[in-house]
Scaffold this active site. Structure first.
Site, short mmCIF file in Angstrom:
data_model
loop_
_atom_site.label_atom_id
_atom_site.label_comp_id
_atom_site.label_asym_id
_atom_site.label_seq_id
_atom_site.Cartn_x
_atom_site.Cartn_y
_atom_site.Cartn_z
NE ARG A 95 -4.13 1.80 0.98
CZ ARG A 95 -5.15 2.10 0.18
NH1 ARG A 95 -5.17 1.71 -1.09
NH2 ARG A 95 -6.18 2.76 0.65
CB THR A 364 -9.20 -1.03 -7.58
OG1 THR A 364 -9.24 0.16 -6.82
CG2 THR A 364 -8.31 -2.04 -6.92
CG ASN A 384 -8.27 6.41 -4.71
OD1 ASN A 384 -9.11 5.53 -4.48
ND2 ASN A 384 -8.40 7.62 -4.23
CG ASP A 406 -8.68 5.03 -0.24
OD1 ASP A 406 -9.72 5.55 -0.66
OD2 ASP A 406 -8.18 4.03 -0.77
CB SER A 435 -6.95 -0.50 1.20
OG SER A 435 -7.41 -1.14 0.04
N GLY A 456 -13.52 -2.00 -7.14
CA GLY A 456 -14.85 -1.48 -6.81
C GLY A 456 -14.92 -0.66 -5.54
N GLY A 457 -13.78 -0.14 -5.04
CA GLY A 457 -13.81 0.71 -3.84
C GLY A 457 -14.46 -0.03 -2.69
N1 GLY Z 1 -8.56 3.08 -3.19
C1 GLY Z 1 -9.51 2.08 -2.91
C2 GLY Z 1 -9.09 1.14 -1.85
O1 GLY Z 1 -7.92 1.00 -1.58
O2 GLY Z 1 -9.92 0.50 -1.25
#
Ligand code: GLY
Length: 553
Positions: A95, A364, A384, A406, A435, A456-457
């Protein structure tokens, strides 16, 4: 098939009205990804004797070229690896981190309010990229040893240098994001007003990584050029931030569901915790024997409770001591289950006093890999937003993320109920923003039987949940489990999102139980693999988003 019929099919698929299966048995292993060229590059590595990790690393670099809206070297993500021979599972957290100069208030305006322009649209939003370190760590620790990093990056260099036609997803997505990209001359030059994506600077950056390993990215010319471009654009990243970046190998999040071991990503992703919490709640019901509306209601109620906990407890584990053991315990799930009314939706406020909702990026990409020996890789990574910030750092070809959105931009501010929220996920120097990415591997008797994950966030975790429930409870073959329409609820806002293809009786059943249901176009893509009872490896590409499957032969 005529061109007209093909076009009609593609548009129906893309709006979720039909979901043709794209499943294939692949005895010599398979790569399932969101882009066909990269999937084939991975499959070629398998065919040349590489293991699933070798193939995944090749796919990861290739997608930075061929799927630039989410494939990346300027972003970050998570890779889960299961090795068949030793039974070891590793969770590699690559990350992005906030630069050392990040502050808790960096995304507030002069009035102390959260300013989305700062956290999404400015160079302040750029996290220190983790992908190069993550891929290198995976290869170094778990590759077969037959391929060097340079071997696996080589196909990506060729594609970046020689170019690829702008077609398929790139052609579809660029028009939506061109205004963001136009702000940066280096981005406009590469991506706009052309029918061919030629990325010579990116090829040179990839070549530096192939030659010098991660140091070719985190130190020297590339790092200096990245930091200079970011600071020129108003950001705060330094060469020291890049040099100090480290991927972290973590213990995977582990749960048990109906005799299967669920392995997924621990914080800094919320994915594994929320997934295991939901599955623990659902284990108390015989989901397979319920009708579809009753089952959908229970899924939604489990989602609500686990997402409420996510909002309160989770953040970067280096900085926040979340009660992970409690959140993922069977006893805690039983107390939550006892609050579910099978006939009626529970209001969000009755679960936890409502905190301010937080928006998450939804672009993503996920790929799953399995080799003939049963080694498995589940990888989700991102910039992102689609194309991240939209900024290519001049002279590097690297598209940069806007991942720091985020973070909860305004932690500690009292909400309507006087509560403080988002403390666990406040911005801070060196911190990883929380995340939702949920690369997941399911084991039966110690062997990987399902490999899945999704973009899909905030919807990611629920997409993975439904692939698992469809597979383990409803006994669907993996192609059907992936294609089945999905639901999403995330506690706040107080609504259930149902894909357009969701059967009417399910939607009506949810409304009858008091849920507010919104219909949405598909926003997830669970490219998955399963091992059938007879041992056959079956890949299932998610046709919601042109999923692509390539077998290792
Ligand atoms: N940027 C979306 C996630 O990491 O969940």
């Amino acid at each position: 098939m005529t061109m007209m019929v093909r076009l009609l099919l593609v548009s129906l698929v893309s709006i979720g009205l039909v979901s043709p299966l794209a499943a294939q048995t692949a005895p010599r292993g398979v790569v399932v990804a969101q882009e066909a060229r990269a999937a084939r590059i991975g499959a070629d590595v398998l065919a040349r004797g590489g293991n699933a990790v070798d193939a995944a690393v090749a796919v990861g670099f290739a997608m930075a070229v061929t799927y630039p809206r989410a494939g990346n070297i300027g972003g970050g993500g998570f890779m889960l690896i299961h090795l068949a021979a030793s039974g070891l599972t590793s969770a590699i957290d690559y990350r992005e981190t906030a630069p050392a100069a990040a502050t808790r208030d960096m995304f507030l305006d002069a009035n102390g309010e959260a300013d989305p322009k700062k956290s999404r649209d400015s160079a302040l939003s750029i996290g220190v990229p983790g992908t190069v370190a993550g891929m290198a760590m995976a290869l170094d620790r778990y590759g077969s040893g037959k391929f060097s990093l340079a071997d696996l990056i080589a196909p990506a260099i060729v594609l970046a240098r020689d170019g690829i036609p702008i077609e398929a997803d790139v052609a579809d997505s660029l028009p939506f994001w061109s205004e963001r990209m136009r702000r940066w001359p280096a981005s406009a030059k590469i991506f706009l007003n052309t029918d061919r994506l030629v990325q010579r600077d990116l090829a040179a950056t990839l070549a530096a990584i192939a030659r010098d390993g991660p140091d070719g990215f985190y130190k020297g010319r590339v790092a200096e050029t990245l930091a200079a471009a970011i600071r020129e654009a108003g950001g705060i990243m330094t060469t020291a931030d890049l040099a100090n970046y480290r991927a972290i190998e973590r213990m995977p999040m582990r749960g048990i569901y109906r005799g299967h071991t669920i392995l997924s990503m621990p914080p800094s992703s919320s994915g594994g915790v929320v997934l295991v919490e939901m599955l623990n709640i659902l284990e108390g019901y015989d989901l397979g024997s319920l009708d579809a509306p009753a089952r959908a209601h229970l899924l939604v109620e489990a989602m609500k409770r686990a997402y409420a906990d996510r909002a309160v407890f989770l953040g970067d584990p280096e900085q926040v001591n979340a009660p992970l053991a409690q959140l993922t315990s069977k006893d805690y799930a039983a107390t939550l289950r006892a609050t579910i009314d099978p006939a009626r939706a529970t209001p969000g406020n009755a679960i936890r006093p409502v905190l301010a909702p937080r928006r998450e990026g939804s672009n993503t990409t996920h790929f799953s890999v399995m080799d003939a020996a049963g080694n498995a890789v589940s990888n989700t990574y991102t910039l992102n937003f689609s194309y991240g910030l939209g900024m290519v750092a001049e002279g590097t070809g690297v598209l940069l993320n806007n991942e720091l959105d985020d973070f909860a931009a305004k932690p500690g501010a009292p909400n309507a109920y006087g509560l403080t929220g988002g403390e666990a996920n406040a911005p801070g120097p060196g911190k990883r923003p929380l995340s939702s990415m949920t690369p997941t591997i399911v084991l039966k008797d110690g062997k990987a039987v399902v490999v899945t994950g999704s973009p899909g966030g905030s919807r990611i975790i629920n997409a993975v949940l439904q692939v698992i429930v469809n597979t383990l409870d409803l006994k669907m073959p993996i192609g059907d489990a992936v294609a089945a329409p999905r639901l999403h609820q995330q506690w706040i806002p107080e609504e259930v999102q149902a894909e357009t293809a969701m059967p009417r009786d399910v939607v009506d059943g949810l409304i009858a139980r008091g849920h507010r249901v919104m219909t949405i176009r598909p926003a997830t893509s669970a490219n998955s693999i399963a091992v059938a009872q007879d041992g056959a490896i079956v890949g299932a590409a998610d046709m919601r988003t042109r999923g692509a499957l390539a077998a290792g032969e």
